[in-house]
Design a protein around this motif. Structure first.
Motif, PDB file in Angstrom:
ATOM      1  N   UNK A 128       0.539  -1.121  -0.350  1.00 15.05           N
ATOM      2  CA  UNK A 128      -0.085   0.495   0.181  1.00 15.05           C
ATOM      3  C   UNK A 128       0.955   1.160  -0.007  1.00 15.05           C
ATOM      4  N   UNK A 129       0.195   1.798  -1.119  1.00 14.28           N
ATOM      5  CA  UNK A 129       1.234   4.035  -1.334  1.00 14.28           C
ATOM      6  C   UNK A 129       0.880   4.163   0.617  1.00 14.28           C
ATOM      7  N   UNK A 130       1.951   4.285   1.212  1.00 12.11           N
ATOM      8  CA  UNK A 130       1.921   4.574   2.639  1.00 12.11           C
ATOM      9  C   UNK A 130       0.518   5.760   3.310  1.00 12.11           C
ATOM     10  N   UNK A 131       0.303   6.595   2.499  1.00  9.59           N
ATOM     11  CA  UNK A 131      -0.638   7.891   2.523  1.00  9.59           C
ATOM     12  C   UNK A 131      -2.236   7.136   2.437  1.00  9.59           C
ATOM     13  N   UNK A 132      -1.548   5.883   1.165  1.00 11.22           N
ATOM     14  CA  UNK A 132      -3.442   5.776   1.073  1.00 11.22           C
ATOM     15  C   UNK A 132      -3.417   4.322   2.468  1.00 11.22           C
ATOM     16  N   UNK A 133      -2.769   4.131   3.793  1.00  7.34           N
ATOM     17  CA  UNK A 133      -2.875   3.116   4.370  1.00  7.34           C
ATOM     18  C   UNK A 133      -4.117   3.239   5.261  1.00  7.34           C
ATOM     19  N   UNK A 134      -4.546   4.596   5.279  1.00  7.47           N
ATOM     20  CA  UNK A 134      -5.965   4.868   6.038  1.00  7.47           C
ATOM     21  C   UNK A 134      -7.477   4.541   5.771  1.00  7.47           C
ATOM     22  N   UNK A 135      -7.165   4.391   4.468  1.00 11.43           N
ATOM     23  CA  UNK A 135      -8.068   4.339   2.605  1.00 11.43           C
ATOM     24  C   UNK A 135      -7.975   2.895   3.124  1.00 11.43           C
ATOM     25  N   UNK A 136      -6.401   1.915   2.823  1.00  5.85           N
ATOM     26  CA  UNK A 136      -6.922   0.342   2.732  1.00  5.85           C
ATOM     27  C   UNK A 136      -7.841   0.315   3.879  1.00  5.85           C
ATOM     28  N   UNK A 137      -7.339   0.984   5.236  1.00  3.79           N
ATOM     29  CA  UNK A 137      -8.130   0.196   5.922  1.00  3.79           C
ATOM     30  C   UNK A 137     -10.140   0.014   6.301  1.00  3.79           C
ATOM     31  N   UNK A 138     -10.013   1.176   5.700  1.00  2.00           N
ATOM     32  CA  UNK A 138     -11.234   1.216   5.362  1.00  2.00           C
ATOM     33  C   UNK A 138     -12.218   0.527   4.682  1.00  2.00           C
ATOM     34  N   UNK A 139     -11.507  -0.174   3.945  1.00  2.00           N
ATOM     35  CA  UNK A 139     -11.336  -0.689   2.182  1.00  2.00           C
ATOM     36  C   UNK A 139     -11.646  -1.996   3.362  1.00  2.00           C
ATOM     37  N   UNK A 140     -11.000  -2.553   4.473  1.00  2.00           N
ATOM     38  CA  UNK A 140     -11.606  -3.499   5.317  1.00  2.00           C
ATOM     39  C   UNK A 140     -12.234  -3.775   5.792  1.00  2.00           C
ATOM     40  N   UNK A 141     -12.020  -2.944   6.291  1.00  2.00           N
ATOM     41  CA  UNK A 141     -13.644  -2.758   7.989  1.00  2.00           C
ATOM     42  C   UNK A 141     -14.867  -3.185   6.941  1.00  2.00           C
ATOM     43  N   UNK A 142     -15.187  -1.789   5.728  1.00  2.00           N
ATOM     44  CA  UNK A 142     -16.082  -2.085   5.033  1.00  2.00           C
ATOM     45  C   UNK A 142     -16.231  -3.813   4.330  1.00  2.00           C
ATOM     46  N   UNK A 143     -15.700  -4.138   3.805  1.00  2.00           N
ATOM     47  CA  UNK A 143     -16.143  -6.034   3.436  1.00  2.00           C
ATOM     48  C   UNK A 143     -16.068  -6.681   4.167  1.00  2.00           C
ATOM     49  N   UNK A 144     -15.434  -6.406   5.475  1.00  2.00           N
ATOM     50  CA  UNK A 144     -15.786  -7.512   7.133  1.00  2.00           C
ATOM     51  C   UNK A 144     -16.920  -6.885   7.319  1.00  2.00           C
ATOM     52  N   UNK A 145     -17.847  -6.168   7.036  1.00  2.00           N
ATOM     53  CA  UNK A 145     -19.120  -6.545   7.870  1.00  2.00           C
ATOM     54  C   UNK A 145     -19.967  -6.712   6.853  1.00  2.00           C
ATOM     55  N   UNK A 146     -19.394  -7.550   6.261  1.00  2.00           N
ATOM     56  CA  UNK A 146     -20.296  -8.612   4.966  1.00  2.00           C
ATOM     57  C   UNK A 146     -20.124 -10.055   6.307  1.00  2.00           C
ATOM     58  N   UNK A 147     -19.636  -9.870   6.986  1.00  2.00           N
ATOM     59  CA  UNK A 147     -19.998 -10.822   7.973  1.00  2.00           C
ATOM     60  C   UNK A 147     -20.862 -10.722   9.343  1.00  2.00           C
ATOM     61  N   UNK A 148     -21.252  -8.970   9.304  1.00  2.00           N
ATOM     62  CA  UNK A 148     -22.125  -8.706   9.817  1.00  2.00           C
ATOM     63  C   UNK A 148     -23.958  -8.522   9.511  1.00  2.00           C
ATOM     64  N   UNK A 149     -23.952  -9.202   8.642  1.00  2.00           N
ATOM     65  CA  UNK A 149     -25.246  -8.988   7.391  1.00  2.00           C
ATOM     66  C   UNK A 149     -25.333  -7.228   6.793  1.00  2.00           C
ATOM     67  N   UNK A 150     -24.292  -6.913   6.109  1.00  2.00           N
ATOM     68  CA  UNK A 150     -24.521  -5.943   5.645  1.00  2.00           C
ATOM     69  C   UNK A 150     -23.935  -6.173   4.132  1.00  2.00           C
ATOM     70  N   UNK A 151     -24.396  -5.793   3.328  1.00  2.00           N
ATOM     71  CA  UNK A 151     -24.574  -5.999   1.867  1.00  2.00           C
ATOM     72  C   UNK A 151     -23.097  -4.993   1.336  1.00  2.00           C
ATOM     73  N   UNK A 152     -21.825  -5.100   2.339  1.00  2.00           N
ATOM     74  CA  UNK A 152     -20.936  -3.806   1.428  1.00  2.00           C
ATOM     75  C   UNK A 152     -20.127  -4.627   0.611  1.00  2.00           C
ATOM     76  N   UNK A 153     -19.809  -2.950   0.007  1.00  2.00           N
ATOM     77  CA  UNK A 153     -19.145  -3.866  -1.158  1.00  2.00           C
ATOM     78  C   UNK A 153     -18.156  -2.178  -1.103  1.00  2.00           C
ATOM     79  N   UNK A 154     -16.723  -2.970  -1.601  1.00  2.00           N
ATOM     80  CA  UNK A 154     -16.058  -1.549  -2.715  1.00  2.00           C
ATOM     81  C   UNK A 154     -15.907  -1.460  -3.744  1.00  2.00           C
ATOM     82  N   UNK A 155     -16.196   0.481  -4.271  1.00  2.00           N
ATOM     83  CA  UNK A 155     -16.078   0.426  -5.502  1.00  2.00           C
ATOM     84  C   UNK A 155     -14.398   1.232  -5.536  1.00  2.00           C
ATOM     85  N   UNK A 156     -13.684   0.272  -6.723  1.00  2.00           N
ATOM     86  CA  UNK A 156     -12.448   1.129  -6.798  1.00  2.00           C
ATOM     87  C   UNK A 156     -11.635   1.966  -8.099  1.00  2.00           C
TER      88      UNK A 156
END
Length: 300
Positions: A128-156
């Motif tokens: 990951x580009x260091x300046x975008x590390x927080x953004x990548x963490x948010x991507x993971x947060x969104x994708x992991x929300x599928x385990x909490x019954x949210x139909x969450x997706x990331x568009x990149x």
């Protein structure tokens, strides 16, 4: 469907909202001011007064009552992380759709204008580009929300171009006003995979209907080295081209602009094309060359 778009007055969110309205959905857009609300109403979008910085709880409550949420707001890293987290908490267990707008800057490579052979598909590993590390963490947060019954997706999306953009072609035209030449950095062989705004917006609509919980979808349609862009601009304006050092580029485009114009960020979209049947309608970013709004940038 009743859909809330956060960032509906922006470039990406505004075009996504337009496509959703055309698709027959009722769209509510976040409006930070009376003027923004009037703009949304003129586009057939219901304004939701408020902002995610100062009235987050109210916005989250309203968004959670919709059938789906599209997050296309432009925020600092901390605000984005906290806002997305609050929205996903509110949607947990609902099965509702949540689409998060990211960007290919997460796998940006600082090549100083050189070409990179690296080109990443949706789930391939990268540094990951260091300046975008927080953004990548948010991507993971969104994708992991599928385990909490949210139909969450990331568009990149890659570099987004089209009417009203502020991308590489616009920046090269602007460099003519500053230097008298169409500029690029180093060899100018670096490239960003790109996508037209209408094709990117269509992907949001398609993912809303067909996308899988926890999925990452790329929106890319082509790529053009920055020197080729500069050469096309130079032909249009009958001027020369010029290679800049990274230090000189900062004087032309600012520090962040120079970083972008010197970097490579290449992506592929096999999962998006196969799973969603998405295919771009616009593949040549150089079709923008000669537009009056761009030529005006060279004269400022």
């Amino acid at each position: 469907m009743n859909i809330v778009v956060l960032g509906a007055t922006g470039f990406v969110g505004g075009n996504v909202s337009r496509h959703l309205v055309a698709d027959g959905h009722h769209v509510t857009g976040l409006a930070r001011s009376h003027e923004a609300g009037a703009l949304l109403e003129s586009r057939g979008i219901t304004p939701l007064p408020g902002n995610l910085d100062e009235r987050r709880a109210e916005v989250v409550k309203a968004a959670a009552g919709a059938d789906a949420v599209v997050f296309a707001a432009q925020m600092d890293a901390r605000g984005e992380t906290e806002s997305v987290g609050a929205l996903l908490d509110a949607l947990a267990g609902s099965g509702k759709a949540f689409l998060f707008t990211s960007g290919s800057g997460v796998h940006l490579q600082r090549t100083a204008g050189a070409w990179s052979e690296d080109c990443f598909a949706e789930d391939e590993p990268f540094t990951v580009e260091p300046l975008a590390a927080d953004r990548l963490a948010v991507e993971r947060l969104v994708r992991d929300a599928a385990q909490r019954q949210v139909r969450a997706m990331v568009i990149r999306p890659g570099l987004i171009w089209g009417p009203g953009d502020h991308g590489h072609v616009s920046m090269v035209y602007g460099s003519v006003a500053r230097t008298g030449a169409a500029c690029y950095v180093g060899e100018g062989l670096n490239t960003y995979s790109n996508v037209h705004i209408d094709d990117a917006a269509r992907l949001f609509v398609t993912a809303l209907h067909q996308g899988s919980a926890g999925a990452l979808y790329h929106a890319v349609a082509g790529e053009i080295p920055n020197r080729w862009i500069a050469e096309a601009v130079a032909r249009d304006l009958d001027c020369g081209t010029r290679s800049l050092t990274e230090h000189e580029a900062a004087a032309v485009w600012g520090d962040f602009g120079a970083l972008i114009m010197a970097a490579s960020s290449r992506g592929r979209a096999p999962r998006t094309r196969q799973d969603l049947g998405w295919a771009p309608h616009h593949t040549d970013m150089l079709t923008m060359i000669g537009e009056p709004r761009l030529r005006e940038l060279a004269n400022r």
